[in-house]
Design a protein around this motif. Sequence first.
Motif, PDB file in Angstrom:
ATOM      1  N   LEU A 256      -2.209  16.490   6.042  1.00  0.00           N
ATOM      2  CA  LEU A 256      -1.616  16.323   7.107  1.00  0.00           C
ATOM      3  C   LEU A 256      -1.598  14.550   7.419  1.00  0.00           C
ATOM      4  CD1 LEU A 256       0.165  17.181   9.603  1.00  0.00           C
ATOM      5  CD2 LEU A 256      -2.109  17.389  10.844  1.00  0.00           C
ATOM      6  N   PHE A 257      -2.860  14.345   6.894  1.00  0.00           N
ATOM      7  CA  PHE A 257      -2.969  12.798   7.313  1.00  0.00           C
ATOM      8  C   PHE A 257      -2.739  11.884   6.068  1.00  0.00           C
ATOM      9  CE2 PHE A 257      -5.042  15.333  10.461  1.00  0.00           C
ATOM     10  CZ  PHE A 257      -4.623  14.855  11.479  1.00  0.00           C
ATOM     11  N   ASN A 258      -1.797  12.115   5.426  1.00  0.00           N
ATOM     12  CA  ASN A 258      -1.483  11.416   4.193  1.00  0.00           C
ATOM     13  C   ASN A 258      -1.037   9.872   4.373  1.00  0.00           C
ATOM     14  OD1 ASN A 258       1.390  10.970   3.722  1.00  0.00           O
ATOM     15  ND2 ASN A 258       1.313  13.307   4.024  1.00  0.00           N
ATOM     16  N   GLY A 259      -1.137   9.042   3.481  1.00  0.00           N
ATOM     17  CA  GLY A 259      -0.584   7.598   3.753  1.00  0.00           C
ATOM     18  C   GLY A 259       0.674   7.383   4.270  1.00  0.00           C
ATOM     19  N   SER A 260       1.532   8.342   4.022  1.00  0.00           N
ATOM     20  CA  SER A 260       3.136   8.016   4.530  1.00  0.00           C
ATOM     21  C   SER A 260       3.066   8.149   5.981  1.00  0.00           C
ATOM     22  CB  SER A 260       3.883   9.021   3.877  1.00  0.00           C
ATOM     23  OG  SER A 260       5.334   8.926   4.226  1.00  0.00           O
ATOM     24  N   VAL A 261       2.283   8.952   6.836  1.00  0.00           N
ATOM     25  CA  VAL A 261       2.420   8.972   7.994  1.00  0.00           C
ATOM     26  C   VAL A 261       1.941   7.644   8.681  1.00  0.00           C
ATOM     27  CG1 VAL A 261       2.459  11.518   8.139  1.00  0.00           C
ATOM     28  CG2 VAL A 261       0.360  10.271   8.531  1.00  0.00           C
ATOM     29  N   TYR A 262       1.171   6.930   8.058  1.00  0.00           N
ATOM     30  CA  TYR A 262       0.480   5.827   8.497  1.00  0.00           C
ATOM     31  C   TYR A 262       1.525   4.488   8.147  1.00  0.00           C
ATOM     32  CZ  TYR A 262      -3.758   8.321   9.372  1.00  0.00           C
ATOM     33  OH  TYR A 262      -4.806   9.151   9.861  1.00  0.00           O
ATOM     34  N   LEU A 263       1.493   4.513   6.894  1.00  0.00           N
ATOM     35  CA  LEU A 263       2.172   3.372   6.195  1.00  0.00           C
ATOM     36  C   LEU A 263       3.657   3.162   6.516  1.00  0.00           C
ATOM     37  CD1 LEU A 263       0.384   3.499   2.754  1.00  0.00           C
ATOM     38  CD2 LEU A 263      -0.481   2.087   4.824  1.00  0.00           C
ATOM     39  N   ARG A 264       4.387   4.231   5.998  1.00  0.00           N
ATOM     40  CA  ARG A 264       5.806   4.454   6.220  1.00  0.00           C
ATOM     41  C   ARG A 264       5.936   4.626   7.616  1.00  0.00           C
ATOM     42  NH1 ARG A 264       9.759   7.636   2.188  1.00  0.00           N
ATOM     43  NH2 ARG A 264      11.150   7.099   4.002  1.00  0.00           N
ATOM     44  N   GLY A 265       5.115   5.265   8.272  1.00  0.00           N
ATOM     45  CA  GLY A 265       5.367   5.435   9.834  1.00  0.00           C
ATOM     46  C   GLY A 265       5.390   4.254  10.556  1.00  0.00           C
TER      47      GLY A 265
ATOM     48  N   ALA B 134       0.777  -1.267   0.064  1.00  0.00           N
ATOM     49  CA  ALA B 134       0.101  -0.023  -0.083  1.00  0.00           C
ATOM     50  C   ALA B 134       0.748   1.325  -0.010  1.00  0.00           C
ATOM     51  CB  ALA B 134      -0.943  -0.244   1.261  1.00  0.00           C
ATOM     52  N   MET B 135       1.902   1.296   0.633  1.00  0.00           N
ATOM     53  CA  MET B 135       2.863   2.328   0.810  1.00  0.00           C
ATOM     54  C   MET B 135       3.716   2.734  -0.656  1.00  0.00           C
ATOM     55  SD  MET B 135       6.329   2.827   3.043  1.00  0.00           S
ATOM     56  CE  MET B 135       7.070   1.192   2.676  1.00  0.00           C
ATOM     57  N   VAL B 136       3.782   1.441  -1.468  1.00  0.00           N
ATOM     58  CA  VAL B 136       4.403   1.799  -2.697  1.00  0.00           C
ATOM     59  C   VAL B 136       3.364   2.321  -3.642  1.00  0.00           C
ATOM     60  CG1 VAL B 136       5.352   0.505  -4.522  1.00  0.00           C
ATOM     61  CG2 VAL B 136       6.121   0.012  -2.473  1.00  0.00           C
TER      62      VAL B 136
ATOM     63  N   GLU C  63       2.628   6.351  -2.480  1.00  0.00           N
ATOM     64  CA  GLU C  63       3.760   7.190  -3.201  1.00  0.00           C
ATOM     65  C   GLU C  63       3.697   8.456  -2.535  1.00  0.00           C
ATOM     66  OE1 GLU C  63       3.546   6.910  -7.327  1.00  0.00           O
ATOM     67  OE2 GLU C  63       4.950   5.198  -7.542  1.00  0.00           O
ATOM     68  N   GLU C  64       3.640   8.847  -1.220  1.00  0.00           N
ATOM     69  CA  GLU C  64       3.148   9.944  -0.590  1.00  0.00           C
ATOM     70  C   GLU C  64       4.411  10.681  -0.036  1.00  0.00           C
ATOM     71  OE1 GLU C  64       0.708  11.884  -0.171  1.00  0.00           O
ATOM     72  OE2 GLU C  64      -1.234  10.645  -0.489  1.00  0.00           O
ATOM     73  N   GLY C  65       5.711  10.142  -0.002  1.00  0.00           N
ATOM     74  CA  GLY C  65       6.895  10.705   0.374  1.00  0.00           C
ATOM     75  C   GLY C  65       7.268  10.172   1.835  1.00  0.00           C
ATOM     76  N   ALA C  66       8.000  11.055   2.593  1.00  0.00           N
ATOM     77  CA  ALA C  66       8.532  10.753   3.835  1.00  0.00           C
ATOM     78  C   ALA C  66       7.608  10.989   4.889  1.00  0.00           C
ATOM     79  CB  ALA C  66       9.815  11.584   4.108  1.00  0.00           C
ATOM     80  N   PRO C  67       7.482  10.272   5.840  1.00  0.00           N
ATOM     81  CA  PRO C  67       6.512  10.476   7.136  1.00  0.00           C
ATOM     82  C   PRO C  67       6.834  11.607   7.993  1.00  0.00           C
ATOM     83  CG  PRO C  67       7.784   8.436   7.574  1.00  0.00           C
ATOM     84  CD  PRO C  67       7.937   8.975   6.052  1.00  0.00           C
TER      85      PRO C  67
END
Length: 465
Positions: A389-398, A372-374, A377-381
């Motif tokens: 603010l609540f884009n996928g990166s803070v959840y997935l890459r976080g 899901a993170m790939v 493609e939201e960038g760095a958490p």
Amino acid sequence: MMRKTIWTFGIVCCVAALLIGSVPIATAQDGGQGAPGLGDPYYPGLGNGGYDTLHYTIDLTVDVEANTISGTTTIEAEATQALTSFNLDFDGLDIAAVTVDDIAADYSRDGFELTITPASPIEQAATFTVAVTYNGVPVGYADPSIDGEQDGWLQIEDTLFVLSEPAGAMNWYPCNNHPADKATYTLNITTAKDYTVAATGVLTDEIDNGDTRTSVWEMTDPMATYLVSVTIGDFEVQLLDGPDGLPIRNYFPSDDAETYAEAFSSTSDMIEYFASLFGDYPFDTYGVVVVPSDFGEAMENQTLSLFSTDSTDEYTIAHELAHQWFGDSITPATWDDIWLNEGFATYAEALWAEYQDGEEGLTSYMSDLYDAMVDDEEGAPANPPVDDLFNGSVYLRGAWVLHALRLEVGDDLFFEILSSYYDRFQYANATTDDFIGVAEEVSGEDLTDLFQTWLYNDEIPAMLE
């Protein structure tokens, strides 16, 4: 917090200052005026300087059918500088009166900035009270950090509820609207007797006023403004004992309460399991309220998580519960550190998968998160967009930041890092640097490369085995 639009396998979205505790991060202003913002790097206008809130008493009478509220919010605060004036954040509703220490005060408004000038200056370190009496129909705050979606006090059909992360609290009560300034709370909510009121904290009294009833709720642990919640509607109440006698109170739509009671039947086991990993559950009670609508969100309001009807899957339930430790007890110092909420709660989903299905469950869940993170493609958490603010990166890459740390240091040290971090910053605020400091201290390793790769670099690292 979770927003359903991000992923389908776990509807995870929780919408959630620089100093530990509730000390404002703004500097003193010249001329005795408290700063009109706390200097958050993402949302500098949120919050206010010059004082530290200690306790809120929110007295509201609610006409549910008309969706009108009227009442008074009284704030006990301590001046951190000499004050000739100071600000509160308050959006939309009509003000009838403002007093400071029971004496009428002058006030003016500019957008959501309410500037108050007391009759006499307030000395540094003095404790004072400010009371604002107001009324009207709350209009959802169009929050720029979530692309203009409305938050705060909201209405769906016959149900009123609060979903405030990050800035919506100011659409229903005046406040120092930043997580850096936590306080304790008393909520006195008066409604017609045929409605059920659910709120954050412990229900300490129900007062019969004849045609109406006042529910009194006390929150004795520090709470950020965005985590204060009231829900009013037609609910069936379920009262249970959790681990070590922890009171659990759930509010389910009356027409389908049995279905939701089954959906949340694992809550006690989840509390016990997460407590064994992180540390004791931080508050005096827990529970959930399910709003009878499928708007696709869930929110970790302190002690009373809120769910839409289409967000009651097992992993979202685990996600919002885990926020009671990471997000509610430990709250980000500034909003750019939101991954400390969402990454931790998302990884708790994976830990619950591991609890149920062992190593295979963990590996499978983390693989799904990686895929899901790939796709996301939201960038760095560590650098979420200001308007997303609540884009996928803070959840997935976080979550993957934590999993990469676990693979690097091993299970024993990893869980010691989590419990040490929680023990050190519970009921307070923390930064990303605070967490990294604990991780390096406990592990005895220099983890610069790991955090740079997973937390700060835009490029998605290769999946780890």
